[in-house]
Design an enzyme around this catalytic site. Structure first.
Site, short mmCIF file in Angstrom:
data_model
loop_
_atom_site.label_atom_id
_atom_site.label_comp_id
_atom_site.label_asym_id
_atom_site.label_seq_id
_atom_site.Cartn_x
_atom_site.Cartn_y
_atom_site.Cartn_z
N ASN A 53 100.11 37.76 65.79
CA ASN A 53 99.67 37.93 67.17
C ASN A 53 99.34 36.60 67.81
OD1 ASN A 53 97.44 37.98 65.39
ND2 ASN A 53 96.16 39.16 66.79
N VAL A 54 99.62 36.52 69.09
CA VAL A 54 99.39 35.30 69.87
C VAL A 54 98.65 35.71 71.14
CG1 VAL A 54 100.47 33.33 71.03
CG2 VAL A 54 101.50 34.25 68.93
N GLU A 55 97.36 35.41 71.17
CA GLU A 55 96.53 35.89 72.28
C GLU A 55 96.56 34.93 73.46
OE1 GLU A 55 92.73 36.92 70.52
OE2 GLU A 55 93.61 38.75 69.68
N CYS A 64 101.38 41.01 70.59
CA CYS A 64 101.09 41.55 69.26
C CYS A 64 102.02 40.90 68.23
CB CYS A 64 101.32 43.06 69.24
SG CYS A 64 99.99 44.03 69.99
N GLU A 66 104.01 42.27 66.34
CA GLU A 66 105.33 42.91 66.37
C GLU A 66 106.25 42.24 67.38
OE1 GLU A 66 102.41 44.32 66.34
OE2 GLU A 66 102.36 46.10 65.09
N CYS A 97 100.20 49.35 67.08
CA CYS A 97 99.67 50.02 68.28
C CYS A 97 100.79 50.85 68.93
CB CYS A 97 99.09 49.00 69.26
SG CYS A 97 100.34 48.04 70.16
N CYS A 100 103.68 48.97 70.39
CA CYS A 100 104.53 48.33 69.39
C CYS A 100 105.34 49.34 68.58
CB CYS A 100 103.70 47.42 68.50
SG CYS A 100 103.22 45.93 69.41
N1 THU Z 1 97.47 43.64 67.42
C1 THU Z 1 98.72 43.38 66.91
O1 THU Z 1 99.12 42.22 66.79
N2 THU Z 1 99.48 44.44 66.56
C2 THU Z 1 99.09 45.73 66.61
O2 THU Z 1 99.90 46.63 66.38
C3 THU Z 1 97.69 46.05 66.89
C4 THU Z 1 96.94 44.98 67.62
C5 THU Z 1 96.65 42.51 67.85
C6 THU Z 1 96.54 42.35 69.34
C7 THU Z 1 95.25 41.57 69.47
O3 THU Z 1 95.56 40.20 69.39
C8 THU Z 1 94.44 41.97 68.27
O4 THU Z 1 95.32 42.64 67.39
C9 THU Z 1 93.27 42.91 68.59
O5 THU Z 1 93.71 44.02 69.30
#
Ligand code: THU
Length: 141
Positions: A53-55, A64, A66, A97, A100
């Protein structure tokens, strides 16, 4: 490897896939949630693709794990996803999620398998009655 109706089984090394997901998780950029995620998948040609994940300071723009996995799939030769797993910062398997699941569906072989919190499931089990490319093809046929 499989036809359109048979989910892949047997040959999938879930432990190796999880290790790749854990390595990817360590590369996450998650300063806001402090919830790193790593995902890994087996592609149709046998290679493994992964993502983290890259926020973003604008939270809704967050990618996410994915998302980067699917980008890697296409950037490294395309194909489709056969098997998928996803872990958090403690190495625990987590569910993709909702958004995704849709993203994975688009790039999955029929019957793609996922390692989930309730065991190995197919993409159809985690995203029943999915809307996908075939719906658009049928509409425009
Ligand atoms: N996140 C993912 O990378 N994939 C998922 O399927 C669930 C959530 C990440 C997004 C965010 O950076 C962190 O988890 C908290 O929600």
């Amino acid at each position: 490897m499989s036809d359109d109706t048979t989910p892949f089984s047997g040959d999938i090394d879930w432990g190796a896939l999880r290790t790749e997901a854990e390595d990817a998780m360590k590369k996450a950029y998650a300063p806001y949630s402090r919830y790193p995620v790593g995902a890994a998948a087996l592609a149709t040609d046998g290679r493994i693709v992964a993502g983290c994940n890259v926020e973003n300071a604008s939270y809704g723009v967050t990618l996410c794990a994915e998302c980067s996995l699917v980008s890697m799939l296409h950037m490294t030769g395309g194909g489709q996803l056969v098997a998928f797993t996803c872990v958090n910062g403690q190495g625990e398997v987590i569910m993709p999620c909702g958004r995704c699941r849709q993203l994975l569906y688009e790039h999955s072989v029929p019957g793609m398998l996922l390692e989930t919190v309730s065991g190995i499931r197919s993409i159809d089990e985690v995203l029943p009655d999915a809307f996908g490319p075939r719906d658009l093809e049928e509409f425009h046929a």
